[in-house]
Structures are given as C-alpha cells and as structure tokens.
Write an enzyme that holds these catalytic residues in place. Structure first.
Site, PDB file in Angstrom:
ATOM      1  N   CYS A  23      61.704   2.210  88.992  1.00 24.23           N
ATOM      2  CA  CYS A  23      60.376   1.649  88.763  1.00 24.23           C
ATOM      3  C   CYS A  23      60.262   0.370  89.586  1.00 24.23           C
ATOM      4  CB  CYS A  23      60.092   1.418  87.276  1.00 24.23           C
ATOM      5  SG  CYS A  23      61.035   0.096  86.486  1.00 24.23           S
ATOM      6  N   ASN A  53      62.763  -2.613  87.451  1.00 24.66           N
ATOM      7  CA  ASN A  53      63.955  -2.126  86.750  1.00 24.66           C
ATOM      8  C   ASN A  53      64.226  -2.903  85.476  1.00 24.66           C
ATOM      9  OD1 ASN A  53      67.515  -1.896  87.364  1.00 24.66           O
ATOM     10  ND2 ASN A  53      66.234  -0.347  86.443  1.00 24.66           N
ATOM     11  N   CYS A 100      61.656  -2.226  82.626  1.00 29.25           N
ATOM     12  CA  CYS A 100      60.904  -1.536  81.572  1.00 29.25           C
ATOM     13  C   CYS A 100      61.088  -0.012  81.645  1.00 29.25           C
ATOM     14  CB  CYS A 100      59.407  -1.878  81.649  1.00 29.25           C
ATOM     15  SG  CYS A 100      58.994  -3.604  81.332  1.00 29.25           S
ATOM     16  N   ARG A 101      60.381   0.613  82.565  1.00 26.49           N
ATOM     17  CA  ARG A 101      60.332   2.075  82.584  1.00 26.49           C
ATOM     18  C   ARG A 101      61.639   2.736  83.000  1.00 26.49           C
ATOM     19  NH1 ARG A 101      55.290   2.437  86.442  1.00 26.49           N
ATOM     20  NH2 ARG A 101      56.428   0.642  87.279  1.00 26.49           N
ATOM     21  N   SER A 102      62.208   2.307  84.131  1.00 21.82           N
ATOM     22  CA  SER A 102      63.429   2.989  84.585  1.00 21.82           C
ATOM     23  C   SER A 102      64.615   2.765  83.641  1.00 21.82           C
ATOM     24  CB  SER A 102      63.774   2.653  86.035  1.00 21.82           C
ATOM     25  OG  SER A 102      63.909   1.277  86.250  1.00 21.82           O
ATOM     26  N   ASP A 140      52.971   1.103  83.710  1.00 20.12           N
ATOM     27  CA  ASP A 140      53.857  -0.048  83.552  1.00 20.12           C
ATOM     28  C   ASP A 140      53.405  -0.839  82.330  1.00 20.12           C
ATOM     29  OD1 ASP A 140      55.449  -2.289  83.743  1.00 20.12           O
ATOM     30  OD2 ASP A 140      55.129  -2.544  85.897  1.00 20.12           O
TER      31      ASP A 140
END
Length: 157
Positions: free
Chosen positions: A9, A12, A14-16, A125
């Site tokens: 993301c 690196n 939150c999402r990933s 995000d």
C-alpha cells in the site's frame, strides 16, 4: 518453501499490514509454508509499527500485527516475490513503474482482482477517516480477498 507473497500500500502502516497479518494467520492455520511480507510505495513510515487503529482492528479479530515494521518496496522485491498484491490503482501504477520485465509486471495485481477479476474494487485508505469503521471495512475486504487467494493458490485445497 512455498509461495512468496508481498502486500503493498502507500505507507505500509494500514492496509498492507492488515493484509499481511490476515494471510499470515490463515496460511499458518493451514500449515502453508508461505513467505508473506508487506511494504509501502513510500518510505515515509520506515521502521514504524502499523497504525494504532490497524493494530486495534486486527486485535479485535484475534490477529496480532505488532511484529511488523513499515518498509519501502525495493526493486529486489519484484525479483524475489511470486505475487505482489497492491491495494489501489495508484499503488498499481507506482509498483508497475518499478518493473523492468514482463515477468516482473505479471507478478503485480490489485488484491481485489481475486474477488472480482473484471471489476476489481480498490481497498480504500482508512488513514484519514472515517475512523474505526474505515478499518473494519478494509478488514472485511481483505478478509474476503485473502480467502480467495488461499482458494486459488493453496495446493492442498
């Protein structure tokens, strides 16, 4: 060693890391010897823990991601990993620009293409909002995508 999978993301944090944690837990539960990591297209948060809200969301679902530290994606990652899953179209453009060969390019895809190949959604995000509900939405999307990933790539299925 089995598959090598990288989640990417922007920062690196939150999402990933959430995708990384989800897939790590599921693969471990199934006894899959997969090498799973995450990275960001930006090195802005390098060395930091995932966002506290991502940690809290994952903890509510029984997953600890506090072992992870943010790092930027490197060209060597395109060589090392079998699959690189990105969270949105901007991540896809950024990582694809790093690719030097068709083989590199073929490894990179939107993670939600596992759920809907023709019209993959972007994982939003949640960093700037809307609070905990944004992280829960991301969790639900990534939970579904990682289930599909395991269905597709697990030789034991």
């Amino acid at each position: 060693m089995g598959l090598k999978i990288l989640m990417v993301c922007l920062g690196n944090i939150c999402r990933s890391p959430m995708a990384h944690g989800l897939l790590q837990q599921k693969a471990g539960f199934l006894g899959l010897d997969w090498d799973i990591d995450s990275a960001g297209v930006s090195g802005y948060h390098e060395g930091e823990l995932p966002d506290r809200r991502a940690i809290a969301c994952m903890k509510r679902h029984g997953i600890d991601i506090t072992y992870q530290r943010s790092r930027p994606i490197l060209y060597e990652d395109l060589f090392y990993y079998d699959y690189i899953f990105v969270m949105d179209r901007q991540n896809l453009r950024d990582v694809s620009q790093m690719a030097k060969t068709n083989t590199d390019e073929a490894k990179i895809s939107l993670i939600m293409s596992l759920v809907n190949e023709q019209h993959p959604a972007e994982v939003p995000d949640p960093y700037y909002g809307p609070g905990d509900s944004g992280f829960e939405l991301v969790y639900k999307m990534l939970d579904e995508a990682t289930d599909k990933l395991i269905e597709k790539y697990n030789p034991k299925a």
